[in-house]
Structures are given as C-alpha cells and as structure tokens.
Design a protein around this motif. Structure first.
Motif, PDB file in Angstrom:
ATOM      1  N   ASN A  86       0.904 -12.619 -18.472  1.00 43.27           N
ATOM      2  CA  ASN A  86       1.283 -11.789 -17.330  1.00 43.27           C
ATOM      3  C   ASN A  86       0.222 -10.713 -17.163  1.00 43.27           C
ATOM      4  O   ASN A  86       0.086  -9.829 -18.010  1.00 43.27           O
ATOM      5  N   ASP A 139       3.833  -2.395 -19.401  1.00 41.67           N
ATOM      6  CA  ASP A 139       3.945  -3.044 -18.096  1.00 41.67           C
ATOM      7  C   ASP A 139       3.398  -2.064 -17.071  1.00 41.67           C
ATOM      8  O   ASP A 139       4.033  -1.066 -16.733  1.00 41.67           O
ATOM      9  N   ALA A 142       5.621  -1.963 -13.637  1.00 40.64           N
ATOM     10  CA  ALA A 142       6.910  -1.292 -13.812  1.00 40.64           C
ATOM     11  C   ALA A 142       6.753   0.089 -14.442  1.00 40.64           C
ATOM     12  O   ALA A 142       7.710   0.850 -14.500  1.00 40.64           O
ATOM     13  N   SER A 216      12.278 -12.914 -21.782  1.00 36.48           N
ATOM     14  CA  SER A 216      11.921 -13.201 -20.385  1.00 36.48           C
ATOM     15  C   SER A 216      12.139 -11.977 -19.521  1.00 36.48           C
ATOM     16  O   SER A 216      11.329 -11.667 -18.633  1.00 36.48           O
ATOM     17  N   ASP A 217      13.240 -11.258 -19.757  1.00 44.30           N
ATOM     18  CA  ASP A 217      13.525 -10.061 -18.973  1.00 44.30           C
ATOM     19  C   ASP A 217      12.551  -8.938 -19.295  1.00 44.30           C
ATOM     20  O   ASP A 217      12.139  -8.184 -18.405  1.00 44.30           O
ATOM     21  N   ARG A 220       9.114 -10.054 -17.774  1.00 37.71           N
ATOM     22  CA  ARG A 220       9.136 -10.491 -16.382  1.00 37.71           C
ATOM     23  C   ARG A 220       8.389 -11.810 -16.221  1.00 37.71           C
ATOM     24  O   ARG A 220       7.654 -12.036 -15.255  1.00 37.71           O
ATOM     25  N   SER A 222       9.575 -15.806 -16.375  1.00 40.06           N
ATOM     26  CA  SER A 222      10.797 -16.597 -16.449  1.00 40.06           C
ATOM     27  C   SER A 222      10.812 -17.569 -17.616  1.00 40.06           C
ATOM     28  O   SER A 222      11.875 -17.894 -18.146  1.00 40.06           O
ATOM     29  N   SER A 298      17.801  -3.635 -16.989  1.00 45.71           N
ATOM     30  CA  SER A 298      17.412  -4.685 -16.055  1.00 45.71           C
ATOM     31  C   SER A 298      16.276  -4.191 -15.189  1.00 45.71           C
ATOM     32  O   SER A 298      16.367  -3.143 -14.554  1.00 45.71           O
ATOM     33  N   LEU A 299      15.189  -4.969 -15.134  1.00 50.49           N
ATOM     34  CA  LEU A 299      14.011  -4.531 -14.398  1.00 50.49           C
ATOM     35  C   LEU A 299      14.181  -4.710 -12.895  1.00 50.49           C
ATOM     36  O   LEU A 299      13.706  -3.919 -12.104  1.00 50.49           O
ATOM     37  N   ILE A 302      10.249  -5.362  -8.312  1.00 49.91           N
ATOM     38  CA  ILE A 302       9.273  -4.288  -8.337  1.00 49.91           C
ATOM     39  C   ILE A 302       8.844  -4.024  -6.893  1.00 49.91           C
ATOM     40  O   ILE A 302       8.364  -4.915  -6.198  1.00 49.91           O
ATOM     41  N   ALA A 308      10.691   0.069 -10.545  1.00 49.66           N
ATOM     42  CA  ALA A 308      11.680  -0.995 -10.625  1.00 49.66           C
ATOM     43  C   ALA A 308      12.916  -0.616  -9.827  1.00 49.66           C
ATOM     44  O   ALA A 308      13.246   0.549  -9.726  1.00 49.66           O
TER      45      ALA A 308
END
Length: 308
Positions: A86, A139, A142, A216-217, A220, A222, A298-299, A302, A308
């Motif tokens: 990412n 991140d 975010a 995964s959360d 970000r 999947s 929970s993000l 964006i 977020a």
C-alpha cells in the motif's frame, strides 16, 4: 526491493480490487513462500545441543522451540511486506525504543484511556523504562500511526501479562507523536496501539486486541488478512513436513518420501523494504500538532482532505 518484487507489488495493488476481501492475489504467493523459506533458513542456521532430559529427542525439541520463536518473526516480516504493497503506508524504523515517561504512567493510573486521546507528551525527558514496538506503520493518507505488537498466539498469555503489555504500549504512545515528529514524520493526527494475535483466536478491538485477519482494516488492504492467514498456513505446512522428516530419521527410516515444499520464486536477499524519502512527508510548521492516541477505530472512507 528487487525489480521482481516491485512488479509483484504493483500487480497485487491493482488486482486486489477485483479479487474481493477473502482472496489472495496470485502475485503474492511467491512472496509469501519466500518469507517461509527465509524463516526456515534462519531456523536451520542454529544448532541443537545435547540434552540429558530429551536425549535422542533433542533435535525435535530444538525444532519445536525454534519454530515457536521464528513464527512470531515471520508474522512481523509478513505484515511489513504486505504493508509495503500500500503506497500510502510507510514502515518506520525507530532509532531507539519509545520512552515511557513517568507522566504517562501517572495519567494512565488516574484517567480512563478514552480521556487521554488528545494528550501528547514530550519524549526528551527522564524515563527509566521504554518499549520497542514490533512494527510502527504510518498511514500518510489517514494521518495515523499504528504501534503494533505481534504475538504468535495470545492463548498462553495470562490476562495480567496482556494488561501490562497494553499499559506499556499506551504509555509509550503518549510520547510517540513527539518521537515521530522529530524523525521527520509530520502531519500525524492519531496514534493507535494494537496487539495482533497471530492465532486469530482473540479479537477484542475495544481492548486493543486484533485477530490476524483483521489487519485488512488496519492497512486498508482488502486482502491483507487473507494473505497473512495464507502465510501462516504455508509456515504450518512446512513445519509439519520438517517434523515428519525428523521423526522418520529418528525412527531409522532413511529413504522416506518427502512431500513437496512451498517453492521460493523470489530473491530472499531483497526482503528489506526500501525506506521512503523523508521529503515525501509534510514538513510544514514548527510546532507539533495535537495527536489523538487510542485503539484503532474503523477507518471508513478517506476524503480528499486526507481525514478518515
């Protein structure tokens, strides 16, 4: 990172949108297999010692102990490699452990964690204790920093040990914003602490505990959780093969057939992720902004402003 790794990373980043949350991009398979291969090269670099208690089974005891240690290291390496897919994420190399300043411990003693979200403490003060995270991942979109502690399994950890670990992580997070700011990482608005259970047996986000598939959360991505579960599956397969071969040798079976092992198609020497150019980060301003600290939430989506 080699050209092959770069190509795989680019392909994986593009293809995961079409594969869905439970699929692992095929481009990741050789990367995961390479991590498992490197892990067993590290295990094989050690040497078993004679042991009066285990006797002829000393080699088996050595293998079990080595696997237990290296599984945690493998999960760390896997998370680091997947995070690198990412482009919004950066794995941060800390110059030294995060300080646990006395003021942080006092605040945690007298206040609920939720009330400390907007507090950031200076790091250059006297601190007798410190905490070195397994991973620090920023991140940049975010504007969050994740302080991660990775455990192969929390099943063997008593509650008081988990509580003490979480307290250390929370205390270090209160000064982490200042540390990251001084390392050139500007614009961070939130710092989360998370304990990752590699066995995926525990998941209590409200207490900062996340199952392996829940990364995964955090990332970000999947497919990140499915990829980590696949990595652990490949490792387990190799562990059982090695144990089978060792047991057969101990039983005097010389020509036992060997099951196929995961094939390493990548150059293990290129495992290290390249560091980002510090100029990629927002260096504006001379004072550190307020930073929220807490457990990951929970993000969501964006927005263009980067929040977020």
């Amino acid at each position: 990172m080699s050209h092959a790794h770069r190509a795989a990373a680019r392909s994986a980043s593009v293809s995961h949108f079409a594969l869905g949350p439970s699929s692992v991009p095929p481009e990741l398979e050789p990367i995961l297999a390479g991590l498992v291969k490197q892990s067993f090269e590290n295990i094989g670099s050690g040497a078993a010692r004679e042991d009066e208690v285990f006797g002829d089974y000393a080699d088996l005891n050595f293998l079990v102990r080595a696997v237990t240690f290296h599984e945690g290291k493998l999960l760390e390496a896997g998370l680091e490699r997947i995070a690198a897919l990412n482009s919004d994420l950066r794995v941060v190399r800390l110059a030294e452990p995060l300080p646990i300043v006395p003021a942080a411990l006092e605040l945690l003693e007298r206040n609920d964690w939720a009330t400390l979200e907007a507090i950031a403490l200076p790091s250059e003060v006297f601190a007798r204790t410190s905490y070195m995270p397994d991973l620090v991942i920023v991140d940049r979109v975010a504007r969050r920093a994740h302080i991660l502690d990775v455990k192969r399994s929390l099943a063997s950890y008593p509650e008081n040990k988990i509580k003490n670990l979480r307290r250390k992580m929370m205390a270090s997070a209160l000064a982490a914003g200042d540390v990251l700011y001084k390392q050139g990482l500007r614009g961070i608005e939130e710092i989360d602490v998370a304990i990752i259970d590699g066995s995926s047996e525990q998941s209590e986000p409200q207490r900062g505990i996340f199952a392996l598939h829940e990364v995964s959360d955090l990332f970000r991505l999947s497919y990140a959780g499915a990829a980590m579960l696949r990595l652990r599956q490949l490792f387990a397969q190799r562990v059982r093969e090695e144990m089978r071969e060792l047991c057969l040798r101990m039983a005097g079976v010389a020509d036992a057939p060997t099951p196929p092992r995961p094939t390493d198609l990548m150059d293990a020497a290129d495992d290290k992720v390249e560091a980002d150019d510090p100029q990629d980060h927002d260096a504006s301003g001379t004072t550190m902004p307020r930073i929220r600290v807490g457990f990951p939430r929970s993000l969501g989506a964006i927005d263009p402003a980067g929040r977020a």
